[in-house]
Design an enzyme around this catalytic site. Structure first.
Site, PDB file in Angstrom:
ATOM      1  N   ASN A   8      -1.262   7.776   7.352  1.00 14.04           N
ATOM      2  CA  ASN A   8      -0.625   6.560   6.834  1.00 14.04           C
ATOM      3  C   ASN A   8       0.068   5.833   7.990  1.00 14.04           C
ATOM      4  O   ASN A   8       0.953   6.390   8.644  1.00 14.04           O
ATOM      5  CB  ASN A   8       0.375   6.964   5.742  1.00 14.04           C
ATOM      6  CG  ASN A   8       1.024   5.763   5.108  1.00 14.04           C
ATOM      7  OD1 ASN A   8       1.411   4.842   5.806  1.00 14.04           O
ATOM      8  ND2 ASN A   8       1.161   5.766   3.800  1.00 14.04           N
ATOM      9  N   HIS A  11       4.302   2.783   8.988  1.00 12.87           N
ATOM     10  CA  HIS A  11       5.543   2.654   9.751  1.00 12.87           C
ATOM     11  C   HIS A  11       5.341   2.198  11.189  1.00 12.87           C
ATOM     12  O   HIS A  11       6.309   1.880  11.879  1.00 12.87           O
ATOM     13  CB  HIS A  11       6.378   3.921   9.601  1.00 12.87           C
ATOM     14  CG  HIS A  11       6.767   4.081   8.154  1.00 12.87           C
ATOM     15  ND1 HIS A  11       7.536   3.142   7.511  1.00 12.87           N
ATOM     16  CD2 HIS A  11       6.408   4.990   7.221  1.00 12.87           C
ATOM     17  CE1 HIS A  11       7.662   3.491   6.233  1.00 12.87           C
ATOM     18  NE2 HIS A  11       6.981   4.604   6.033  1.00 12.87           N
ATOM     19  N   HIS A  44      -0.142   1.075   2.731  1.00 15.43           N
ATOM     20  CA  HIS A  44       0.466   0.610   1.480  1.00 15.43           C
ATOM     21  C   HIS A  44       0.853  -0.859   1.647  1.00 15.43           C
ATOM     22  O   HIS A  44       1.781  -1.176   2.397  1.00 15.43           O
ATOM     23  CB  HIS A  44       1.707   1.472   1.194  1.00 15.43           C
ATOM     24  CG  HIS A  44       2.352   1.202  -0.120  1.00 15.43           C
ATOM     25  ND1 HIS A  44       3.385   1.962  -0.603  1.00 15.43           N
ATOM     26  CD2 HIS A  44       2.131   0.250  -1.070  1.00 15.43           C
ATOM     27  CE1 HIS A  44       3.769   1.498  -1.789  1.00 15.43           C
ATOM     28  NE2 HIS A  44       3.021   0.455  -2.085  1.00 15.43           N
ATOM     29  N   ARG A  46       2.761  -3.412   0.307  1.00 15.57           N
ATOM     30  CA  ARG A  46       3.822  -3.536  -0.706  1.00 15.57           C
ATOM     31  C   ARG A  46       3.989  -4.991  -1.104  1.00 15.57           C
ATOM     32  O   ARG A  46       3.706  -5.904  -0.332  1.00 15.57           O
ATOM     33  CB  ARG A  46       5.149  -2.989  -0.158  1.00 15.57           C
ATOM     34  CG  ARG A  46       5.143  -1.488   0.058  1.00 15.57           C
ATOM     35  CD  ARG A  46       6.539  -0.996   0.425  1.00 15.57           C
ATOM     36  NE  ARG A  46       7.390  -0.945  -0.731  1.00 15.57           N
ATOM     37  CZ  ARG A  46       7.716   0.163  -1.397  1.00 15.57           C
ATOM     38  NH1 ARG A  46       7.300   1.336  -0.972  1.00 15.57           N
ATOM     39  NH2 ARG A  46       8.477   0.109  -2.461  1.00 15.57           N
ATOM     40  N   ARG A  50       6.918  -5.457   3.426  1.00 10.82           N
ATOM     41  CA  ARG A  50       7.915  -5.010   4.406  1.00 10.82           C
ATOM     42  C   ARG A  50       7.282  -4.324   5.615  1.00 10.82           C
ATOM     43  O   ARG A  50       7.882  -4.249   6.667  1.00 10.82           O
ATOM     44  CB  ARG A  50       8.946  -4.087   3.765  1.00 10.82           C
ATOM     45  CG  ARG A  50       8.386  -2.748   3.372  1.00 10.82           C
ATOM     46  CD  ARG A  50       9.455  -1.842   2.830  1.00 10.82           C
ATOM     47  NE  ARG A  50       9.941  -2.280   1.543  1.00 10.82           N
ATOM     48  CZ  ARG A  50      10.530  -1.461   0.664  1.00 10.82           C
ATOM     49  NH1 ARG A  50      10.731  -0.196   0.989  1.00 10.82           N
ATOM     50  NH2 ARG A  50      10.927  -1.889  -0.502  1.00 10.82           N
ATOM     51  N   HIS A  51       6.076  -3.781   5.458  1.00 10.73           N
ATOM     52  CA  HIS A  51       5.407  -3.217   6.647  1.00 10.73           C
ATOM     53  C   HIS A  51       3.989  -3.780   6.780  1.00 10.73           C
ATOM     54  O   HIS A  51       3.784  -4.748   7.495  1.00 10.73           O
ATOM     55  CB  HIS A  51       5.484  -1.687   6.713  1.00 10.73           C
ATOM     56  CG  HIS A  51       5.374  -0.936   5.419  1.00 10.73           C
ATOM     57  ND1 HIS A  51       4.311  -1.061   4.580  1.00 10.73           N
ATOM     58  CD2 HIS A  51       6.214  -0.024   4.851  1.00 10.73           C
ATOM     59  CE1 HIS A  51       4.478  -0.255   3.548  1.00 10.73           C
ATOM     60  NE2 HIS A  51       5.633   0.381   3.672  1.00 10.73           N
ATOM     61  N   GLU A  71      -3.005   1.950  -0.699  1.00 15.03           N
ATOM     62  CA  GLU A  71      -1.999   2.272  -1.720  1.00 15.03           C
ATOM     63  C   GLU A  71      -1.497   0.959  -2.296  1.00 15.03           C
ATOM     64  O   GLU A  71      -1.156   0.030  -1.547  1.00 15.03           O
ATOM     65  CB  GLU A  71      -0.837   3.032  -1.091  1.00 15.03           C
ATOM     66  CG  GLU A  71      -1.225   4.414  -0.617  1.00 15.03           C
ATOM     67  CD  GLU A  71      -0.078   5.124   0.073  1.00 15.03           C
ATOM     68  OE1 GLU A  71      -0.268   6.280   0.434  1.00 15.03           O
ATOM     69  OE2 GLU A  71       0.992   4.510   0.272  1.00 15.03           O
ATOM     70  N   THR A 102       8.173   5.295  -1.754  1.00 10.56           N
ATOM     71  CA  THR A 102       7.735   5.526  -3.134  1.00 10.56           C
ATOM     72  C   THR A 102       8.516   6.697  -3.737  1.00 10.56           C
ATOM     73  O   THR A 102       8.391   7.832  -3.285  1.00 10.56           O
ATOM     74  CB  THR A 102       6.224   5.838  -3.156  1.00 10.56           C
ATOM     75  OG1 THR A 102       5.576   4.898  -2.305  1.00 10.56           O
ATOM     76  CG2 THR A 102       5.676   5.740  -4.562  1.00 10.56           C
ATOM     77  N   GLU A 152      -3.407  12.138  -6.646  1.00  9.01           N
ATOM     78  CA  GLU A 152      -2.660  12.591  -5.471  1.00  9.01           C
ATOM     79  C   GLU A 152      -1.340  13.143  -5.983  1.00  9.01           C
ATOM     80  O   GLU A 152      -0.568  12.431  -6.630  1.00  9.01           O
ATOM     81  CB  GLU A 152      -2.438  11.434  -4.489  1.00  9.01           C
ATOM     82  CG  GLU A 152      -1.653  11.909  -3.263  1.00  9.01           C
ATOM     83  CD  GLU A 152      -1.669  10.918  -2.106  1.00  9.01           C
ATOM     84  OE1 GLU A 152      -2.654  10.159  -1.952  1.00  9.01           O
ATOM     85  OE2 GLU A 152      -0.679  10.913  -1.355  1.00  9.01           O
ATOM     86  N   GLY A 217       2.249  10.192   6.731  1.00 10.08           N
ATOM     87  CA  GLY A 217       2.534   9.028   7.568  1.00 10.08           C
ATOM     88  C   GLY A 217       3.834   9.096   8.330  1.00 10.08           C
ATOM     89  O   GLY A 217       3.845   9.249   9.553  1.00 10.08           O
ATOM     90  N   HIS A 218       4.945   8.990   7.612  1.00 12.63           N
ATOM     91  CA  HIS A 218       6.237   8.754   8.263  1.00 12.63           C
ATOM     92  C   HIS A 218       6.531   9.774   9.361  1.00 12.63           C
ATOM     93  O   HIS A 218       6.951   9.418  10.467  1.00 12.63           O
ATOM     94  CB  HIS A 218       7.353   8.759   7.201  1.00 12.63           C
ATOM     95  CG  HIS A 218       8.695   8.420   7.748  1.00 12.63           C
ATOM     96  ND1 HIS A 218       9.659   9.359   7.973  1.00 12.63           N
ATOM     97  CD2 HIS A 218       9.225   7.236   8.150  1.00 12.63           C
ATOM     98  CE1 HIS A 218      10.735   8.775   8.468  1.00 12.63           C
ATOM     99  NE2 HIS A 218      10.493   7.480   8.583  1.00 12.63           N
TER     100      HIS A 218
END
Ligand code: PXP
Length: 249
Positions: A8, A11, A44, A46, A50-51, A71, A102, A152, A217-218
């Site tokens: 992911n 970020h 994702h 959103r 935001r990213h 996502e 999330t 998932e 991801g993060h």
């Protein structure tokens, strides 16, 4: 079989957007992930952008070879973007504007009527649909009733319990994950898992025999600050493969 690793890259975009410029580039991250042996890219889009942005999704489709797992919240705006982008996969997630990430799984059981159209339309468009749910039987049954081929399982609560040193809680959630994975696979669902996983917490999840894909991801992007993205991903893959080897030996 070793679970696939979806990286992911959200970020990378978070850091880029902190200054509003064009670096670091999430597409470059996806290309490095491919070289490091990732099996897919997860992003994702959103509602508040935001990213990841619409342009990132477009570029990921054109400039990387790895399958994209989009996502998305179950909204008409996201559905029309997903139909246009035609990603390999779409994972329906709950989304709240004020959350940092999330929180909790999708209420597939409570939202059956709302979700049915999204699952059907995405599937008809050739996209593999998954539902991001808590490891709870009622949610798996709802995913089956909705005709989603994949779920998932949300590992966030397990990862948080591990990080907080709450071993008993972590073990109990891990049991829920095992039970959910066994039930889901028996009923014909493909089982994925993800959220909050790190080098320290990934092994017991990767060792769940039914898990076919992990989305992480993060932590990988965080670790990349210290050792580079390529090394972070290759080490994560080694841990995942090692967990599976132990299972079969
Ligand atoms: N899977 C889903 C459905 C997610 O929403 C996220 C976070 O965007 C992840 C996996 C990856 O979680 P993390 O970034 O904490 O590894």
């Amino acid at each position: 079989m070793i679970p696939r690793l979806g990286v992911n890259i959200d970020h990378v975009a978070t850091i880029r957007n902190a200054r509003g410029g064009n670096y670091p580039d999430p597409v470059k991250a996806a290309q490095i992930a491919a070289k490091a042996g990732a099996d897919g890219i997860t992003a994702h889009l959103r509602e508040d952008r935001r990213h990841i942005t619409d342009r990132d999704i477009e570029r990921l489709g054109k400039e990387t070879d790895l399958p994209l797992n989009l996502e998305m919240a179950a909204t008409d705006e996201m559905l029309s973007i997903a139909l246009k982008a035609s990603p390999h996969a779409a994972c329906l997630v709950p989304e709240k504007r004020e959350e940092r990430t999330t929180e909790g799984g999708l209420d597939a059981a409570g939202q059956h009527n709302h979700l049915a159209r999204f699952v059907r339309t995405l599937k008809d468009n050739g996209t593999r649909v998954s539902l991001f749910i808590e490891p709870v039987q009622v949610q798996l049954e709802a995913a089956l009733a909705l005709g989603a081929p994949v779920v998932e399982l949300h590992t966030g609560a397990y990862a948080e319990a591990c990080n907080a040193g709450k071993t008993d809680d972590a073990m109990s959630i891990l049991e829920d994950l095992h039970r959910a994975a066994e039930f889901g696979m028996r009923e014909g669902l493909e089982i994925h898992a993800g959220h909050g996983l790190t080098f320290d917490t990934v092994i017991p999840v990767a060792a769940i025999a039914q898990v076919k894909e992990l989305n992480i991801g993060h932590f990988l992007i965080s670790e990349a600050i210290f050792c580079g993205l390529y090394d972070a991903i290759t080490h994560m893959r080694e841990l995942i493969a090692g967990a599976r080897k132990e299972l079969t030996s």
